[in-house]
Design a protein around this motif. Structure first.
Motif, PDB file in Angstrom:
ATOM      1  N   GLU A 123       8.180 -22.167 -12.416  1.00  0.00           N
ATOM      2  CA  GLU A 123       8.866 -21.665 -11.220  1.00  0.00           C
ATOM      3  C   GLU A 123       7.901 -20.850 -10.363  1.00  0.00           C
ATOM      4  O   GLU A 123       7.800 -21.072  -9.152  1.00  0.00           O
ATOM      5  CB  GLU A 123      10.078 -20.819 -11.616  1.00  0.00           C
ATOM      6  N   ARG A 124       7.191 -19.928 -10.978  1.00  0.00           N
ATOM      7  CA  ARG A 124       6.260 -19.073 -10.224  1.00  0.00           C
ATOM      8  C   ARG A 124       5.097 -19.858  -9.632  1.00  0.00           C
ATOM      9  O   ARG A 124       4.690 -19.612  -8.502  1.00  0.00           O
ATOM     10  CB  ARG A 124       5.714 -17.955 -11.111  1.00  0.00           C
ATOM     11  N   LEU A 125       4.561 -20.801 -10.386  1.00  0.00           N
ATOM     12  CA  LEU A 125       3.373 -21.532  -9.930  1.00  0.00           C
ATOM     13  C   LEU A 125       3.678 -22.613  -8.900  1.00  0.00           C
ATOM     14  O   LEU A 125       2.863 -22.858  -8.010  1.00  0.00           O
ATOM     15  CB  LEU A 125       2.651 -22.167 -11.124  1.00  0.00           C
ATOM     16  N   LEU A 126       4.825 -23.273  -9.013  1.00  0.00           N
ATOM     17  CA  LEU A 126       5.110 -24.427  -8.160  1.00  0.00           C
ATOM     18  C   LEU A 126       6.443 -24.395  -7.435  1.00  0.00           C
ATOM     19  O   LEU A 126       6.511 -24.610  -6.232  1.00  0.00           O
ATOM     20  CB  LEU A 126       5.075 -25.718  -9.003  1.00  0.00           C
ATOM     21  N   VAL A 127       7.496 -24.164  -8.177  1.00  0.00           N
ATOM     22  CA  VAL A 127       8.836 -24.441  -7.661  1.00  0.00           C
ATOM     23  C   VAL A 127       9.312 -23.418  -6.637  1.00  0.00           C
ATOM     24  O   VAL A 127       9.909 -23.788  -5.623  1.00  0.00           O
ATOM     25  CB  VAL A 127       9.845 -24.603  -8.823  1.00  0.00           C
ATOM     26  N   ASN A 128       9.056 -22.141  -6.850  1.00  0.00           N
ATOM     27  CA  ASN A 128       9.564 -21.130  -5.918  1.00  0.00           C
ATOM     28  C   ASN A 128       9.033 -21.340  -4.496  1.00  0.00           C
ATOM     29  O   ASN A 128       9.806 -21.324  -3.530  1.00  0.00           O
ATOM     30  CB  ASN A 128       9.222 -19.725  -6.411  1.00  0.00           C
ATOM     31  N   ALA A 129       7.743 -21.553  -4.363  1.00  0.00           N
ATOM     32  CA  ALA A 129       7.161 -21.773  -3.031  1.00  0.00           C
ATOM     33  C   ALA A 129       7.655 -23.080  -2.431  1.00  0.00           C
ATOM     34  O   ALA A 129       7.918 -23.165  -1.226  1.00  0.00           O
ATOM     35  CB  ALA A 129       5.638 -21.762  -3.115  1.00  0.00           C
ATOM     36  N   TYR A 130       7.809 -24.095  -3.264  1.00  0.00           N
ATOM     37  CA  TYR A 130       8.309 -25.386  -2.795  1.00  0.00           C
ATOM     38  C   TYR A 130       9.727 -25.235  -2.245  1.00  0.00           C
ATOM     39  O   TYR A 130      10.044 -25.720  -1.156  1.00  0.00           O
ATOM     40  CB  TYR A 130       8.269 -26.406  -3.934  1.00  0.00           C
ATOM     41  N   MET A 131      10.594 -24.573  -2.998  1.00  0.00           N
ATOM     42  CA  MET A 131      11.979 -24.367  -2.553  1.00  0.00           C
ATOM     43  C   MET A 131      12.019 -23.569  -1.245  1.00  0.00           C
ATOM     44  O   MET A 131      12.776 -23.915  -0.330  1.00  0.00           O
ATOM     45  CB  MET A 131      12.795 -23.642  -3.623  1.00  0.00           C
ATOM     46  N   ALA A 132      11.235 -22.524  -1.163  1.00  0.00           N
ATOM     47  CA  ALA A 132      11.208 -21.723   0.069  1.00  0.00           C
ATOM     48  C   ALA A 132      10.791 -22.593   1.253  1.00  0.00           C
ATOM     49  O   ALA A 132      11.403 -22.528   2.329  1.00  0.00           O
ATOM     50  CB  ALA A 132      10.266 -20.537  -0.098  1.00  0.00           C
ATOM     51  N   ARG A 133       9.781 -23.430   1.079  1.00  0.00           N
ATOM     52  CA  ARG A 133       9.298 -24.296   2.156  1.00  0.00           C
ATOM     53  C   ARG A 133      10.355 -25.314   2.560  1.00  0.00           C
ATOM     54  O   ARG A 133      10.604 -25.530   3.748  1.00  0.00           O
ATOM     55  CB  ARG A 133       8.018 -25.010   1.713  1.00  0.00           C
ATOM     56  N   ILE A 134      11.014 -25.933   1.574  1.00  0.00           N
ATOM     57  CA  ILE A 134      12.036 -26.943   1.866  1.00  0.00           C
ATOM     58  C   ILE A 134      13.186 -26.337   2.663  1.00  0.00           C
ATOM     59  O   ILE A 134      13.644 -26.898   3.663  1.00  0.00           O
ATOM     60  CB  ILE A 134      12.564 -27.574   0.550  1.00  0.00           C
ATOM     61  N   PHE A 135      13.668 -25.169   2.246  1.00  0.00           N
ATOM     62  CA  PHE A 135      14.834 -24.589   2.926  1.00  0.00           C
ATOM     63  C   PHE A 135      14.471 -23.970   4.265  1.00  0.00           C
ATOM     64  O   PHE A 135      15.290 -23.969   5.184  1.00  0.00           O
ATOM     65  CB  PHE A 135      15.603 -23.669   1.978  1.00  0.00           C
ATOM     66  N   GLU A 136      13.252 -23.511   4.427  1.00  0.00           N
ATOM     67  CA  GLU A 136      12.786 -23.089   5.751  1.00  0.00           C
ATOM     68  C   GLU A 136      12.827 -24.281   6.704  1.00  0.00           C
ATOM     69  O   GLU A 136      13.313 -24.180   7.835  1.00  0.00           O
ATOM     70  CB  GLU A 136      11.358 -22.566   5.641  1.00  0.00           C
ATOM     71  N   ALA A 137      12.291 -25.401   6.263  1.00  0.00           N
ATOM     72  CA  ALA A 137      12.261 -26.605   7.090  1.00  0.00           C
ATOM     73  C   ALA A 137      13.673 -27.126   7.369  1.00  0.00           C
ATOM     74  O   ALA A 137      13.975 -27.561   8.485  1.00  0.00           O
ATOM     75  CB  ALA A 137      11.414 -27.683   6.415  1.00  0.00           C
ATOM     76  N   ARG A 138      14.553 -27.098   6.377  1.00  0.00           N
ATOM     77  CA  ARG A 138      15.942 -27.521   6.590  1.00  0.00           C
ATOM     78  C   ARG A 138      16.579 -26.719   7.717  1.00  0.00           C
ATOM     79  O   ARG A 138      17.280 -27.270   8.567  1.00  0.00           O
ATOM     80  CB  ARG A 138      16.768 -27.336   5.314  1.00  0.00           C
ATOM     81  N   HIS A 139      16.348 -25.427   7.732  1.00  0.00           N
ATOM     82  CA  HIS A 139      16.957 -24.579   8.765  1.00  0.00           C
ATOM     83  C   HIS A 139      16.359 -24.856  10.133  1.00  0.00           C
ATOM     84  O   HIS A 139      17.087 -24.868  11.133  1.00  0.00           O
ATOM     85  CB  HIS A 139      16.877 -23.105   8.351  1.00  0.00           C
ATOM     86  N   ARG A 140      15.071 -25.077  10.209  1.00  0.00           N
ATOM     87  CA  ARG A 140      14.462 -25.465  11.490  1.00  0.00           C
ATOM     88  C   ARG A 140      15.092 -26.774  11.985  1.00  0.00           C
ATOM     89  O   ARG A 140      15.410 -26.905  13.174  1.00  0.00           O
ATOM     90  CB  ARG A 140      12.950 -25.654  11.342  1.00  0.00           C
ATOM     91  N   ASN A 141      15.268 -27.729  11.078  1.00  0.00           N
ATOM     92  CA  ASN A 141      15.860 -29.018  11.454  1.00  0.00           C
ATOM     93  C   ASN A 141      17.310 -28.860  11.899  1.00  0.00           C
ATOM     94  O   ASN A 141      17.745 -29.503  12.854  1.00  0.00           O
ATOM     95  CB  ASN A 141      15.754 -30.017  10.307  1.00  0.00           C
ATOM     96  N   MET A 142      18.062 -28.019  11.220  1.00  0.00           N
ATOM     97  CA  MET A 142      19.465 -27.775  11.607  1.00  0.00           C
ATOM     98  C   MET A 142      19.532 -27.241  13.043  1.00  0.00           C
ATOM     99  O   MET A 142      20.317 -27.723  13.851  1.00  0.00           O
ATOM    100  CB  MET A 142      20.127 -26.776  10.666  1.00  0.00           C
ATOM    101  N   VAL A 143      18.717 -26.250  13.343  1.00  0.00           N
ATOM    102  CA  VAL A 143      18.719 -25.666  14.685  1.00  0.00           C
ATOM    103  C   VAL A 143      18.345 -26.725  15.717  1.00  0.00           C
ATOM    104  O   VAL A 143      18.993 -26.861  16.761  1.00  0.00           O
ATOM    105  CB  VAL A 143      17.783 -24.446  14.757  1.00  0.00           C
ATOM    106  N   ARG A 144      17.312 -27.495  15.436  1.00  0.00           N
ATOM    107  CA  ARG A 144      16.858 -28.541  16.374  1.00  0.00           C
ATOM    108  C   ARG A 144      17.950 -29.592  16.593  1.00  0.00           C
ATOM    109  O   ARG A 144      18.232 -29.978  17.727  1.00  0.00           O
ATOM    110  CB  ARG A 144      15.591 -29.198  15.816  1.00  0.00           C
ATOM    111  N   LEU A 145      18.598 -30.036  15.531  1.00  0.00           N
ATOM    112  CA  LEU A 145      19.593 -31.104  15.636  1.00  0.00           C
ATOM    113  C   LEU A 145      20.916 -30.636  16.252  1.00  0.00           C
ATOM    114  O   LEU A 145      21.635 -31.437  16.843  1.00  0.00           O
ATOM    115  CB  LEU A 145      19.862 -31.690  14.255  1.00  0.00           C
ATOM    116  N   LEU A 146      21.231 -29.366  16.114  1.00  0.00           N
ATOM    117  CA  LEU A 146      22.512 -28.863  16.618  1.00  0.00           C
ATOM    118  C   LEU A 146      22.404 -28.143  17.970  1.00  0.00           C
ATOM    119  O   LEU A 146      23.363 -27.543  18.420  1.00  0.00           O
ATOM    120  CB  LEU A 146      23.160 -27.948  15.569  1.00  0.00           C
ATOM    121  N   ARG A 147      21.275 -28.224  18.589  1.00  0.00           N
ATOM    122  CA  ARG A 147      21.120 -27.631  19.931  1.00  0.00           C
ATOM    123  C   ARG A 147      22.084 -28.241  20.902  1.00  0.00           C
ATOM    124  O   ARG A 147      22.355 -29.385  20.933  1.00  0.00           O
ATOM    125  CB  ARG A 147      19.708 -27.846  20.465  1.00  0.00           C
TER     126      ARG A 147
END
Length: 147
Positions: A123-147
């Motif tokens: 989790e510390r070496l791989l997964v935590n940063a991966y999850m943070a990146r995925i959900f950051e991108a999901r939120h950017r996409n949500m804002v872009r698509l729902l404008r």
């Protein structure tokens, strides 16, 4: 269990509109920042998220590593829904999607709890940063698509 929680303001949209957008299966690959391939007879264009619904898909981690997921929709309400991994690349994964009225729009929140195969070190070496990146991108996409 590690937790990723991200809240984003979506201007000009009601909670019902934001939740409805999320419940339409055709929007899943648009929101997700990496390629997603439906499996079996799953047709994302005809998928409406509903309680008890199970489906499988392949998610291409970092765009190159295939990870097959089977998820179930545990709960759907007028301001949230919850999906949970039944089979996949993690030991556990539970994802809450919540909407809340805010002045001029909606607050959309993703809250994910998970447990990696391999435990806390993985989790510390791989997964935590991966999850943070995925959900950051999901939120950017949500804002872009729902404008």
């Amino acid at each position: 269990m590690p937790v990723v929680e991200r809240t984003t303001f979506i201007a000009g949209r009601s909670p019902a509109q934001v939740l409805d957008f999320c419940l339409e299966g055709a929007n899943f690959p648009k929101i997700f920042p990496e390629p997603v391939t439906p499996l079996g007879a799953l047709d994302l264009d005809n998928l409406r998220i509903s309680a008890g619904r199970e489906f499988s898909f392949r998610h291409w981690m970092w765009g190159v590593i295939p990870a097959t997921w089977t998820v179930v929709i545990r709960e759907v309400g007028d301001r949230h829904f919850i999906d949970e991994m039944l089979k996949g690349p993690l030991r556990a994964f539970r994802h809450e999607h919540r909407v809340e009225a805010a002045d001029g729009g909606t607050l959309y929140t993703d809250r994910v709890t998970y447990r990696a195969l391999g435990g806390a070190l993985v989790e510390r070496l791989l997964v935590n940063a991966y999850m943070a990146r995925i959900f950051e991108a999901r939120h950017r996409n949500m804002v872009r698509l729902l404008r």
